[in-house]
Design a protein around this motif. Structure first.
Motif, PDB file in Angstrom:
ATOM      1  N   ALA A   1     -35.328  34.265 -76.801  1.00 58.15           N
ATOM      2  CA  ALA A   1     -34.196  34.265 -77.761  1.00 58.15           C
ATOM      3  C   ALA A   1     -33.961  35.358 -78.877  1.00 58.15           C
ATOM      4  CB  ALA A   1     -34.096  32.865 -78.274  1.00 58.15           C
ATOM      5  N   ILE A   2     -35.301  35.860 -78.878  1.00 56.92           N
ATOM      6  CA  ILE A   2     -34.869  37.039 -80.122  1.00 56.92           C
ATOM      7  C   ILE A   2     -35.427  38.294 -79.723  1.00 56.92           C
ATOM      8  CG2 ILE A   2     -35.701  35.445 -82.038  1.00 56.92           C
ATOM      9  CD1 ILE A   2     -38.487  36.538 -81.783  1.00 56.92           C
ATOM     10  N   MET A   3     -35.480  38.559 -78.336  1.00 55.96           N
ATOM     11  CA  MET A   3     -35.603  39.780 -77.563  1.00 55.96           C
ATOM     12  C   MET A   3     -34.484  40.899 -77.602  1.00 55.96           C
ATOM     13  SD  MET A   3     -36.087  38.825 -73.597  1.00 55.96           S
ATOM     14  CE  MET A   3     -36.136  40.425 -73.236  1.00 55.96           C
ATOM     15  N   ASP A   4     -33.402  40.234 -78.089  1.00 59.34           N
ATOM     16  CA  ASP A   4     -32.241  41.228 -77.796  1.00 59.34           C
ATOM     17  C   ASP A   4     -32.304  42.421 -78.459  1.00 59.34           C
ATOM     18  OD1 ASP A   4     -30.664  39.858 -75.700  1.00 59.34           O
ATOM     19  OD2 ASP A   4     -30.227  38.237 -77.289  1.00 59.34           O
ATOM     20  N   PRO A   5     -32.597  42.494 -80.042  1.00 62.63           N
ATOM     21  CA  PRO A   5     -32.932  43.589 -80.553  1.00 62.63           C
ATOM     22  C   PRO A   5     -33.537  44.736 -79.962  1.00 62.63           C
ATOM     23  CG  PRO A   5     -33.274  41.778 -82.049  1.00 62.63           C
ATOM     24  CD  PRO A   5     -33.434  41.320 -80.580  1.00 62.63           C
ATOM     25  N   ALA A   6     -34.577  44.270 -79.248  1.00 62.65           N
ATOM     26  CA  ALA A   6     -35.471  45.502 -78.568  1.00 62.65           C
ATOM     27  C   ALA A   6     -34.856  45.877 -77.226  1.00 62.65           C
ATOM     28  CB  ALA A   6     -36.723  44.599 -78.210  1.00 62.65           C
ATOM     29  N   THR A   7     -34.184  44.970 -76.512  1.00 61.44           N
ATOM     30  CA  THR A   7     -33.721  45.228 -75.141  1.00 61.44           C
ATOM     31  C   THR A   7     -32.359  45.886 -75.248  1.00 61.44           C
ATOM     32  OG1 THR A   7     -32.653  43.100 -75.165  1.00 61.44           O
ATOM     33  CG2 THR A   7     -34.792  43.413 -73.943  1.00 61.44           C
ATOM     34  N   ALA A   8     -31.591  45.771 -76.429  1.00 55.27           N
ATOM     35  CA  ALA A   8     -30.273  46.291 -76.821  1.00 55.27           C
ATOM     36  C   ALA A   8     -30.658  47.841 -76.937  1.00 55.27           C
ATOM     37  CB  ALA A   8     -29.515  45.773 -78.155  1.00 55.27           C
ATOM     38  N   ARG A   9     -31.669  48.147 -77.820  1.00 52.22           N
ATOM     39  CA  ARG A   9     -32.237  49.640 -77.997  1.00 52.22           C
ATOM     40  C   ARG A   9     -32.630  50.210 -76.754  1.00 52.22           C
ATOM     41  NH1 ARG A   9     -32.995  46.886 -82.525  1.00 52.22           N
ATOM     42  NH2 ARG A   9     -32.825  47.817 -84.538  1.00 52.22           N
ATOM     43  N   LEU A  10     -33.180  49.425 -75.911  1.00 49.65           N
ATOM     44  CA  LEU A  10     -33.536  50.177 -74.544  1.00 49.65           C
ATOM     45  C   LEU A  10     -32.223  50.396 -73.753  1.00 49.65           C
ATOM     46  CD1 LEU A  10     -36.533  48.198 -72.841  1.00 49.65           C
ATOM     47  CD2 LEU A  10     -36.328  50.584 -73.488  1.00 49.65           C
ATOM     48  N   GLY A  11     -31.398  49.624 -73.750  1.00 50.44           N
ATOM     49  CA  GLY A  11     -29.914  49.680 -73.349  1.00 50.44           C
ATOM     50  C   GLY A  11     -29.353  50.842 -73.719  1.00 50.44           C
ATOM     51  N   MET A  12     -29.449  51.389 -74.994  1.00 50.37           N
ATOM     52  CA  MET A  12     -28.747  52.227 -75.609  1.00 50.37           C
ATOM     53  C   MET A  12     -29.328  53.539 -75.138  1.00 50.37           C
ATOM     54  SD  MET A  12     -27.694  51.305 -79.572  1.00 50.37           S
ATOM     55  CE  MET A  12     -29.202  50.684 -80.010  1.00 50.37           C
ATOM     56  N   VAL A  13     -30.611  53.609 -75.115  1.00 50.03           N
ATOM     57  CA  VAL A  13     -31.606  54.757 -74.542  1.00 50.03           C
ATOM     58  C   VAL A  13     -31.158  55.150 -73.062  1.00 50.03           C
ATOM     59  CG1 VAL A  13     -33.837  55.697 -74.209  1.00 50.03           C
ATOM     60  CG2 VAL A  13     -33.345  54.688 -76.140  1.00 50.03           C
ATOM     61  N   LEU A  14     -31.155  53.908 -72.528  1.00 50.45           N
ATOM     62  CA  LEU A  14     -30.756  54.146 -71.138  1.00 50.45           C
ATOM     63  C   LEU A  14     -29.302  54.416 -70.590  1.00 50.45           C
ATOM     64  CD1 LEU A  14     -33.059  50.944 -69.824  1.00 50.45           C
ATOM     65  CD2 LEU A  14     -33.453  53.668 -69.509  1.00 50.45           C
ATOM     66  N   GLY A  15     -28.495  54.100 -71.824  1.00 47.87           N
ATOM     67  CA  GLY A  15     -26.908  54.347 -71.447  1.00 47.87           C
ATOM     68  C   GLY A  15     -26.502  53.271 -70.676  1.00 47.87           C
ATOM     69  N   PHE A  16     -27.104  52.144 -70.654  1.00 52.03           N
ATOM     70  CA  PHE A  16     -26.703  50.786 -69.793  1.00 52.03           C
ATOM     71  C   PHE A  16     -26.484  49.726 -70.948  1.00 52.03           C
ATOM     72  CE2 PHE A  16     -27.645  47.347 -66.570  1.00 52.03           C
ATOM     73  CZ  PHE A  16     -26.502  47.723 -66.143  1.00 52.03           C
ATOM     74  N   PRO A  17     -25.270  49.491 -71.559  1.00 48.53           N
ATOM     75  CA  PRO A  17     -25.186  48.697 -72.568  1.00 48.53           C
ATOM     76  C   PRO A  17     -25.339  46.912 -71.958  1.00 48.53           C
ATOM     77  CG  PRO A  17     -23.490  49.996 -72.609  1.00 48.53           C
ATOM     78  CD  PRO A  17     -24.209  50.552 -71.401  1.00 48.53           C
ATOM     79  N   PRO A  18     -24.998  46.887 -70.805  1.00 44.44           N
ATOM     80  CA  PRO A  18     -25.475  45.352 -70.136  1.00 44.44           C
ATOM     81  C   PRO A  18     -26.679  44.899 -70.152  1.00 44.44           C
ATOM     82  CG  PRO A  18     -23.859  46.259 -68.668  1.00 44.44           C
ATOM     83  CD  PRO A  18     -24.600  47.554 -69.643  1.00 44.44           C
ATOM     84  N   PHE A  19     -27.620  46.101 -70.290  1.00 42.01           N
ATOM     85  CA  PHE A  19     -29.192  45.736 -69.995  1.00 42.01           C
ATOM     86  C   PHE A  19     -29.807  44.386 -70.683  1.00 42.01           C
ATOM     87  CE2 PHE A  19     -33.633  46.166 -70.961  1.00 42.01           C
ATOM     88  CZ  PHE A  19     -34.117  46.513 -69.546  1.00 42.01           C
TER      89      PHE A  19
END
Length: 231
Positions: free
Chosen positions: A152-170
């Motif tokens: 439930a609280i992992m989104d801040p981390a995975t959202a940052r990974l998504g931005m780095v990867l250039g893949f917003p749905p990550f």
């Protein structure tokens, strides 16, 4: 001392994978922005430590159960409210800081709508941690609810990974993948999917609907101004 069962190994493994995601998510952002962690405000450090402690505590607790060390498991468990409270307080203050800067980290999403992300994350933490504590005598339900409190609280981390990867749905796909793994484990070990696991799956889409539905309304904007101050 016993050897880890397949069920216990699953929870230890997925806890360690979640911990790695958190480290990669926040670490990749710091590297990309050339940030020196030492120069960050103290609030960031306290928030980061409490956040990592929660993920570390889960993996540790799962390992202790696999070793049948219930006494230490219960002792460490008594400290869990302290970690959760630290996450809630620092998480709220971090959200307040974002709102005060009036700058949404996500392009094309206004700050009022963005505030639904941290709000729902904190609510999710309270909901699943609350279920885990209320059902602590039910081992199967307890450990799944605890694991879902991490998801439930992992989104801040995975959202940052998504931005780095250039893949917003990550972040969305990562949440579905982790909850999907729990559902698969439920079917494999219990021959049915636990109700709390279904709630975790539903929670992903409730959050999505909340952020891109209710959070776009003027009513939510007024609620945000009440909660975080008007501007």
């Amino acid at each position: 001392m016993g050897h880890p069962t397949a069920g216990n190994r699953f929870f230890i493994t997925i806890g360690l994978i979640l911990f790695a995601f958190v480290c990669l998510g926040f670490g990749s952002t710091a590297i990309e922005r050339s940030q020196n962690p030492i120069e960050l405000p103290m609030l960031y450090h306290i928030h980061g430590v409490s956040y990592l402690l929660w993920f570390t505590l889960f993996a540790t607790q799962a390992a202790l159960i696999s070793k049948e060390n219930k006494r230490l498991h219960m002792t460490l468990g008594k400290w869990s409210p302290v970690v959760v409270l630290a996450m809630l307080v620092t998480g709220w203050l971090m959200a307040q800081g974002s709102y005060d800067r009036a700058l949404s980290p996500i392009p094309d999403i206004p700050i009022h709508q963005f505030m639904a992300f941290p709000f729902f994350d904190l609510v999710g933490l309270v909901v699943f941690y609350g279920i885990a504590i209320a059902k602590r005598t039910n081992a199967e339900l307890h450990k799944r609810a605890m694991l879902l409190s991490l998801v439930a609280i992992m989104d801040p981390a995975t959202a940052r990974l998504g931005m780095v990867l250039g893949f917003p749905p990550f972040p969305l796909l990562a949440s579905i993948a982790f909850v999907g793994a729990i559902m698969w484990h439920d079917r494999k070990t219990l021959q049915k999917i636990q109700a709390v696991t279904w709630l975790g799956f539903l929670w992903i889409f409730l959050r999505l609907g909340f952020v891109f539905g209710f959070a776009t309304t003027e009513l939510w904007a007024r609620i945000v101004r009440v909660l975080f101050g008007g501007h």
